[in-house]
Design a protein around this motif. Structure first.
Motif, PDB file in Angstrom:
ATOM      1  N   GLN A 131      38.753  37.925  36.896  1.00 29.21           N
ATOM      2  CA  GLN A 131      39.097  38.686  38.352  1.00 29.21           C
ATOM      3  C   GLN A 131      37.924  39.424  39.074  1.00 29.21           C
ATOM      4  OE1 GLN A 131      42.773  40.623  37.782  1.00 29.21           O
ATOM      5  NE2 GLN A 131      43.964  38.845  38.582  1.00 29.21           N
ATOM      6  N   ASP A 132      37.169  40.145  37.951  1.00 31.67           N
ATOM      7  CA  ASP A 132      36.173  41.028  38.696  1.00 31.67           C
ATOM      8  C   ASP A 132      35.242  41.354  37.528  1.00 31.67           C
ATOM      9  OD1 ASP A 132      35.416  43.301  40.819  1.00 31.67           O
ATOM     10  OD2 ASP A 132      35.099  44.481  39.127  1.00 31.67           O
ATOM     11  N   SER A 134      31.630  43.819  37.312  1.00 36.43           N
ATOM     12  CA  SER A 134      30.952  44.693  37.770  1.00 36.43           C
ATOM     13  C   SER A 134      29.996  45.504  36.938  1.00 36.43           C
ATOM     14  CB  SER A 134      31.821  45.572  38.538  1.00 36.43           C
ATOM     15  OG  SER A 134      32.822  46.344  37.490  1.00 36.43           O
ATOM     16  N   ARG A 144      37.148  42.397  34.340  1.00 31.84           N
ATOM     17  CA  ARG A 144      38.738  42.231  34.193  1.00 31.84           C
ATOM     18  C   ARG A 144      39.019  40.818  34.303  1.00 31.84           C
ATOM     19  NH1 ARG A 144      39.431  45.018  39.032  1.00 31.84           N
ATOM     20  NH2 ARG A 144      39.962  43.010  40.161  1.00 31.84           N
ATOM     21  N   GLU A 153      40.808  44.880  30.692  1.00 27.79           N
ATOM     22  CA  GLU A 153      39.342  44.847  30.805  1.00 27.79           C
ATOM     23  C   GLU A 153      38.456  45.142  29.585  1.00 27.79           C
ATOM     24  OE1 GLU A 153      38.300  48.239  33.398  1.00 27.79           O
ATOM     25  OE2 GLU A 153      39.106  47.364  35.468  1.00 27.79           O
ATOM     26  N   PHE A 343      34.593  36.487  41.617  1.00 16.16           N
ATOM     27  CA  PHE A 343      34.688  37.779  40.809  1.00 16.16           C
ATOM     28  C   PHE A 343      33.479  38.500  40.993  1.00 16.16           C
ATOM     29  CE2 PHE A 343      33.564  33.822  38.687  1.00 16.16           C
ATOM     30  CZ  PHE A 343      32.066  34.115  38.502  1.00 16.16           C
ATOM     31  N   ASP A 345      31.126  40.951  43.530  1.00 20.89           N
ATOM     32  CA  ASP A 345      30.789  41.471  44.687  1.00 20.89           C
ATOM     33  C   ASP A 345      29.747  41.154  45.588  1.00 20.89           C
ATOM     34  OD1 ASP A 345      29.785  43.958  46.619  1.00 20.89           O
ATOM     35  OD2 ASP A 345      32.044  44.299  46.195  1.00 20.89           O
TER      36      ASP A 345
END
Length: 458
Positions: A131-132, A134, A144, A153, A343, A345
């Protein structure tokens, strides 16, 4: 004619678990399609600790028909456009009884066998979506994921992005004027001829999928119209009785030699002007090659009517720029895909209009530890390229390879990106274009230099 690679040429199966070296950087691989499993195999055999997350329940990504991950564009009649020997991984040839151009189910079976042969299926976590991704304060990567056990995570030293680039559908922008009373779908959602049965179908696009769907529609639909805004040189899959891509050129040869090879194939196949398709405005070799054995036959039989680009939509008809029109209750937009990383940014990565330069199409110079696999549009197959990229990343993580100075990395990246774009006409599909043989030769040369810089002697 089946090719004659023997099963005995395969590497011996890995029968025991490869020990993990916990002192090495820990990695995350996103996706278990052809690029993801190529990377996983390389990290596994190198002893690199890693997790591989796959959103669906199957290996193979785009080559899995009705893939549960919802991102596969695979359709019932899909077969490869690169012959089996040129598509196969270097140490795992495709079965000798496969045809020259394997079907999607055969390719999927091949990937399943590859994973089991090298023994790393246990490293893949299925039904788990990333999902992410970073950055952490110390320069590592927080990932995540969401899966059967909920959301969790993990932190990694490296992230290998292998989520594919044929799933985020690109629709016409801006939309064509007028209104349409029928159904519209993107080629990504096409699965089989049942969706075309008895319809007045207009297929829009000049790529491989567009021609495959047009050919199928010509057998199943009431009427079939093929709308081509920018014509392509359509190669045939066979030349002088063998798969037409069987001539492998040395990678050190200049690009114009590859262009000549493509031009010979294009001239031999002939253009499609006698069927009403305008002659391409670009020279052969200035665009990503497209192939079809059947489109000419269906045009010749009158089962397909060729038309130029669309001017407007008009209720139950489509009007073209030459003033002609065609009945339509289904439009299939085979208009390509966006490069997309949901996923990541956009402040980190923004592949706007698919223009996303990377060093050797793998390394982001400003984001240490973030790598990309299979993010290429090669004149050839992605799989051997992803395999080499995975081996290269494994060498970086084990310390067997050292990069050159950052300024050289950036200079090479920009020069290569500009050169590749110059070789093809301006289009979102050509922002990631590479010449298969030249790319593999160049990457092998860089890996050798990097091992020398590392002093490993390998």
């Amino acid at each position: 004619m089946a090719y004659s690679v023997k099963q005995s040429h395969r590497a011996p199966a890995v029968t025991t678990s490869v020990p993990v070296d916990e002192t090495l950087p820990r990695a995350c691989i996103i996706g278990a399609g052809s690029s993801g499993i190529a990377a996983a195999k390389q990290l596994y055999l190198a002893g690199v600790p890693f997790d591989c997350f796959e959103a669906g329940s199957a290996i193979g990504g785009n080559w899995v028909y009705q893939n549960p991950n919802g991102r596969s564009a695979c359709y019932e009649t899909l077969e490869i456009n690169t012959s089996c020997p040129r598509m196969a991984f270097s140490d795992f040839p495709m079965p000798a009884d496969y045809p020259d151009y394997a079907r999607h189910d055969q390719v999927h079976a091949y990937f399943e066998d590859y994973v089991d042969h090298f023994g790393f299926r246990h490293t893949i976590t299925f039904d788990t979506e990333v999902q992410d991704v970073s950055r952490t304060d110390d320069g590592r990567w927080r990932v995540r994921v969401s899966g059967p056990e909920g959301v969790r995570e993990e932190t990694y030293d490296a992230v290998l992005v292998a989520n594919g680039h044929h799933w985020d559908a690109r629709w016409p922008e801006p939309a064509y004027p007028g209104h349409f009373d029928g159904e519209q779908m993107h080629a990504h959602d096409y699965r089989n001829g049942d969706q075309l049965e008895g319809r007045d179908v207009v297929v829009v696009g000049a790529g491989n999928s567009a021609m495959d769907i047009t050919v199928e529609a010509s057998h199943r639909a009431r009427t079939t119209t093929w709308s081509v805004r920018r014509p392509e040189w359509v190669l045939k899959k066979f030349f002088l009785g063998q798969a037409s891509d069987q001539v492998a050129l040395p990678g050190w040869l200049p690009w114009w030699v590859t262009g000549v090879r493509l031009a010979i194939g294009a001239r031999a196949a002939g253009d499609l002007t006698k069927y009403g398709v305008p002659k391409p405005a670009h020279a052969p070799g200035r665009s990503h090659p497209v192939q079809s054995q059947q489109i000419r036959e269906r045009l010749e039989a009158g089962a397909v009517t060729a038309r130029p680009g669309i001017e407007r939509l008009d209720g139950d008809r489509v009007v073209f720029v030459d003033g002609s029109s065609a009945p339509a209750d289904l439009i299939v937009w085979a208009t390509g895909y966006r490069v997309s990383f949901p996923f990541l940014d956009h402040s980190l990565v923004d592949p706007r209009n698919n223009d996303f330069p990377l060093w050797k199409r793998t390394v982001h110079p400003d984001l240490p530890g973030l790598y990309f696999l299979g993010l290429v549009q090669p004149i050839g197959a992605v799989m051997p390229i992803a395999e080499s990229q995975g081996a290269w990343i494994a060498e970086m993580l084990t310390g067997d390879y050292v990069r050159p100075a950052p300024r050289l990395v950036r200079r090479q990246m920009l020069e290569d990106h500009a050169r590749n774009k110059r070789q093809f006409y301006a289009s979102p599909r050509h922002t990631m274009q590479v010449d298969f043989d030249a790319y593999l030769w160049d990457l092998a040369r860089e890996r050798k230099r990097g091992r020398k810089r590392a002093g490993t002697g390998k």
